[in-house]
Design a protein around this motif. Sequence first.
Motif, PDB file in Angstrom:
ATOM      1  N   PHE A  36       0.830  -1.197   0.000  1.00 29.16           N
ATOM      2  CA  PHE A  36       0.000   0.000   0.000  1.00 29.16           C
ATOM      3  C   PHE A  36       0.875   1.261   0.000  1.00 29.16           C
ATOM      4  CE2 PHE A  36      -2.687  -3.399   1.645  1.00 29.16           C
ATOM      5  CZ  PHE A  36      -3.876  -3.182   0.974  1.00 29.16           C
ATOM      6  N   CYS A  37       0.624   2.166   0.923  1.00 34.10           N
ATOM      7  CA  CYS A  37       1.346   3.429   0.958  1.00 34.10           C
ATOM      8  C   CYS A  37       1.465   3.888   2.406  1.00 34.10           C
ATOM      9  CB  CYS A  37       0.623   4.491   0.113  1.00 34.10           C
ATOM     10  SG  CYS A  37      -0.971   5.001   0.803  1.00 34.10           S
ATOM     11  N   PRO A  38       2.302   4.910   2.685  1.00 35.09           N
ATOM     12  CA  PRO A  38       2.472   5.353   4.076  1.00 35.09           C
ATOM     13  C   PRO A  38       1.169   5.801   4.736  1.00 35.09           C
ATOM     14  CG  PRO A  38       4.254   6.196   2.715  1.00 35.09           C
ATOM     15  CD  PRO A  38       3.276   5.562   1.773  1.00 35.09           C
ATOM     16  N   GLU A  39       0.294   6.455   3.991  1.00 29.26           N
ATOM     17  CA  GLU A  39      -0.975   6.886   4.591  1.00 29.26           C
ATOM     18  C   GLU A  39      -1.818   5.691   5.029  1.00 29.26           C
ATOM     19  OE1 GLU A  39      -3.446  10.296   3.466  1.00 29.26           O
ATOM     20  OE2 GLU A  39      -2.101  10.503   1.737  1.00 29.26           O
ATOM     21  N   MET A  40      -1.769   4.621   4.253  1.00 31.64           N
ATOM     22  CA  MET A  40      -2.563   3.454   4.620  1.00 31.64           C
ATOM     23  C   MET A  40      -2.028   2.793   5.876  1.00 31.64           C
ATOM     24  SD  MET A  40      -5.258   3.182   2.889  1.00 31.64           S
ATOM     25  CE  MET A  40      -5.725   1.578   3.554  1.00 31.64           C
ATOM     26  N   VAL A  58      -6.395 -11.201  12.166  1.00 29.76           N
ATOM     27  CA  VAL A  58      -6.866  -9.860  12.523  1.00 29.76           C
ATOM     28  C   VAL A  58      -6.286  -8.823  11.563  1.00 29.76           C
ATOM     29  CG1 VAL A  58      -7.048  -8.140  14.354  1.00 29.76           C
ATOM     30  CG2 VAL A  58      -6.980 -10.569  14.933  1.00 29.76           C
ATOM     31  N   ALA A  59      -4.998  -8.951  11.273  1.00 33.39           N
ATOM     32  CA  ALA A  59      -4.355  -8.005  10.362  1.00 33.39           C
ATOM     33  C   ALA A  59      -5.001  -8.045   8.991  1.00 33.39           C
ATOM     34  CB  ALA A  59      -2.862  -8.317  10.258  1.00 33.39           C
ATOM     35  N   ALA A  60      -5.313  -9.239   8.502  1.00 31.08           N
ATOM     36  CA  ALA A  60      -5.971  -9.358   7.198  1.00 31.08           C
ATOM     37  C   ALA A  60      -7.334  -8.692   7.220  1.00 31.08           C
ATOM     38  CB  ALA A  60      -6.104 -10.839   6.828  1.00 31.08           C
ATOM     39  N   GLY A  61      -8.082  -8.912   8.311  1.00 34.49           N
ATOM     40  CA  GLY A  61      -9.404  -8.320   8.409  1.00 34.49           C
ATOM     41  C   GLY A  61      -9.361  -6.814   8.491  1.00 34.49           C
ATOM     42  N   VAL A  62      -8.448  -6.276   9.291  1.00 31.28           N
ATOM     43  CA  VAL A  62      -8.323  -4.825   9.405  1.00 31.28           C
ATOM     44  C   VAL A  62      -7.892  -4.221   8.072  1.00 31.28           C
ATOM     45  CG1 VAL A  62      -6.984  -2.967  10.476  1.00 31.28           C
ATOM     46  CG2 VAL A  62      -7.864  -4.830  11.880  1.00 31.28           C
ATOM     47  N   ALA A  63      -6.918  -4.845   7.441  1.00 31.40           N
ATOM     48  CA  ALA A  63      -6.435  -4.326   6.158  1.00 31.40           C
ATOM     49  C   ALA A  63      -7.555  -4.284   5.121  1.00 31.40           C
ATOM     50  CB  ALA A  63      -5.268  -5.175   5.654  1.00 31.40           C
ATOM     51  N   TRP A  64      -8.338  -5.343   5.087  1.00 35.09           N
ATOM     52  CA  TRP A  64      -9.417  -5.387   4.086  1.00 35.09           C
ATOM     53  C   TRP A  64     -10.517  -4.385   4.418  1.00 35.09           C
ATOM     54  CZ3 TRP A  64      -9.173  -7.441  -0.548  1.00 35.09           C
ATOM     55  CH2 TRP A  64     -10.340  -7.505  -1.311  1.00 35.09           C
ATOM     56  N   ALA A  70     -12.806   0.997   3.054  1.00 38.14           N
ATOM     57  CA  ALA A  70     -13.223   2.359   3.380  1.00 38.14           C
ATOM     58  C   ALA A  70     -12.517   3.391   2.515  1.00 38.14           C
ATOM     59  CB  ALA A  70     -12.961   2.659   4.856  1.00 38.14           C
ATOM     60  N   ASN A  71     -11.371   3.014   1.969  1.00 36.33           N
ATOM     61  CA  ASN A  71     -10.606   3.928   1.129  1.00 36.33           C
ATOM     62  C   ASN A  71     -10.595   3.527  -0.348  1.00 36.33           C
ATOM     63  OD1 ASN A  71      -9.127   6.026   2.933  1.00 36.33           O
ATOM     64  ND2 ASN A  71      -8.961   4.103   4.073  1.00 36.33           N
ATOM     65  N   ALA A  97     -16.625   1.303   1.668  1.00 37.16           N
ATOM     66  CA  ALA A  97     -17.313   0.835   2.867  1.00 37.16           C
ATOM     67  C   ALA A  97     -17.559   2.041   3.768  1.00 37.16           C
ATOM     68  CB  ALA A  97     -16.465  -0.201   3.587  1.00 37.16           C
ATOM     69  N   VAL A  98     -18.660   2.023   4.486  1.00 39.26           N
ATOM     70  CA  VAL A  98     -19.085   3.187   5.269  1.00 39.26           C
ATOM     71  C   VAL A  98     -19.036   2.849   6.750  1.00 39.26           C
ATOM     72  CG1 VAL A  98     -20.991   4.778   5.692  1.00 39.26           C
ATOM     73  CG2 VAL A  98     -20.533   3.990   3.373  1.00 39.26           C
ATOM     74  N   TYR A  99     -18.132   3.517   7.491  1.00 38.95           N
ATOM     75  CA  TYR A  99     -17.970   3.224   8.907  1.00 38.95           C
ATOM     76  C   TYR A  99     -18.211   4.432   9.809  1.00 38.95           C
ATOM     77  CZ  TYR A  99     -15.758  -0.994   7.088  1.00 38.95           C
ATOM     78  OH  TYR A  99     -15.508  -2.161   6.418  1.00 38.95           O
ATOM     79  N   GLY A 100     -18.458   5.594   9.241  1.00 41.43           N
ATOM     80  CA  GLY A 100     -18.793   6.751  10.056  1.00 41.43           C
ATOM     81  C   GLY A 100     -17.629   7.365  10.810  1.00 41.43           C
ATOM     82  N   ASP A 101     -16.412   7.288  10.265  1.00 39.15           N
ATOM     83  CA  ASP A 101     -15.245   7.847  10.964  1.00 39.15           C
ATOM     84  C   ASP A 101     -14.219   8.326   9.924  1.00 39.15           C
ATOM     85  OD1 ASP A 101     -12.920   8.351  12.446  1.00 39.15           O
ATOM     86  OD2 ASP A 101     -13.478   6.884  13.958  1.00 39.15           O
ATOM     87  N   PRO A 102     -14.040   9.646   9.771  1.00 36.14           N
ATOM     88  CA  PRO A 102     -13.106  10.149   8.768  1.00 36.14           C
ATOM     89  C   PRO A 102     -11.640   9.995   9.143  1.00 36.14           C
ATOM     90  CG  PRO A 102     -14.067  11.973   9.989  1.00 36.14           C
ATOM     91  CD  PRO A 102     -14.753  10.727  10.468  1.00 36.14           C
ATOM     92  N   SER A 103     -11.357   9.614  10.402  1.00 32.04           N
ATOM     93  CA  SER A 103      -9.961   9.509  10.833  1.00 32.04           C
ATOM     94  C   SER A 103      -9.228   8.358  10.159  1.00 32.04           C
ATOM     95  CB  SER A 103      -9.884   9.353  12.355  1.00 32.04           C
ATOM     96  OG  SER A 103     -10.324   8.067  12.760  1.00 32.04           O
ATOM     97  N   ILE A 104      -9.968   7.431   9.534  1.00 29.76           N
ATOM     98  CA  ILE A 104      -9.328   6.293   8.868  1.00 29.76           C
ATOM     99  C   ILE A 104      -9.289   6.485   7.350  1.00 29.76           C
ATOM    100  CG2 ILE A 104      -9.911   4.635  10.674  1.00 29.76           C
ATOM    101  CD1 ILE A 104     -12.301   3.767   8.963  1.00 29.76           C
ATOM    102  N   LEU A 105      -9.583   7.701   6.894  1.00 29.69           N
ATOM    103  CA  LEU A 105      -9.634   7.965   5.453  1.00 29.69           C
ATOM    104  C   LEU A 105      -8.386   8.707   5.001  1.00 29.69           C
ATOM    105  CD1 LEU A 105     -13.362   9.131   5.175  1.00 29.69           C
ATOM    106  CD2 LEU A 105     -12.427   6.808   4.952  1.00 29.69           C
ATOM    107  N   THR A 106      -7.792   8.239   3.929  1.00 28.02           N
ATOM    108  CA  THR A 106      -6.599   8.886   3.387  1.00 28.02           C
ATOM    109  C   THR A 106      -6.966  10.207   2.726  1.00 28.02           C
ATOM    110  OG1 THR A 106      -6.784   7.802   1.227  1.00 28.02           O
ATOM    111  CG2 THR A 106      -5.547   6.637   2.940  1.00 28.02           C
ATOM    112  N   SER A 107      -5.933  10.985   2.409  1.00 31.40           N
ATOM    113  CA  SER A 107      -6.166  12.295   1.797  1.00 31.40           C
ATOM    114  C   SER A 107      -6.852  12.162   0.443  1.00 31.40           C
ATOM    115  CB  SER A 107      -4.848  13.051   1.654  1.00 31.40           C
ATOM    116  OG  SER A 107      -3.906  12.293   0.902  1.00 31.40           O
TER     117      SER A 107
END
Length: 220
Positions: free
Chosen positions: A94-98, A126-132, A137-138, A186-196
């Motif tokens: 991926f990238c540093p932001e991810m 867990v890592a696979a699930g979080v990454a996906w 979301a991005n 995907a819609v999770y209601g939190d912009p803190s996990i969204l890249t620029s």
Amino acid sequence: MHYYDCPCDECRQASDSALHERLITLIERLEQELDRPPVKEYERALGWLAGVCGSYDAVMALGTGPLRGEVTLPAEPRVGEVATLLRTLAADLFCPEMEVAFLRGLVLVWTLDPGAVLSPVSASYVAAGVAWAIGEANGVVGSTGVTSPAIKRALGTPGGAAMYARPIRRALIGLWEWGDGGSRLAVYGDPSILTSSTRRALIRVRDRALAARELDREAA
């Protein structure tokens, strides 16, 4: 034989009465629908954005700065294991932001539902699930991004990443089903996990919706 199959007058009247009641109910339901003002496209867009960001105020406050900085992790060994895997995965695929998005997502999942982090038999699951989930979301995983098999190979999991994302999604969504509004995000209601780049796309939608709303008001 049902009463509506019986030819006698009594049953025929009962059948007519039941049909009449159903018809009245249908008409009342249609009248209620017609009484509601139609949802305009800009309203639908702003509602979806509020779902993505968690609130209308958060939509208006969206910025374009890159995700950066250290993410403070809970002092839990499993969280540390997952974080290490996510850092490596972000660097490789991926990238540093991810990386920041993944780690923030991990902390958010831990806060909302620690069992989603502790219950799986392996930190790699867990890592696979979080990454996906955070990748969804991005808009950076799936047919137009990093594939589930690619994450599977990188983490050495027996199943695809999409499979491990289910409990992560449940933790992030909680009891409120935001809906995706037809988007591939995907819609999770939190912009803190969204890249620029994701936030820039959302801002374009926001600005077009606000402009359309202003034109509609001027025309009214």
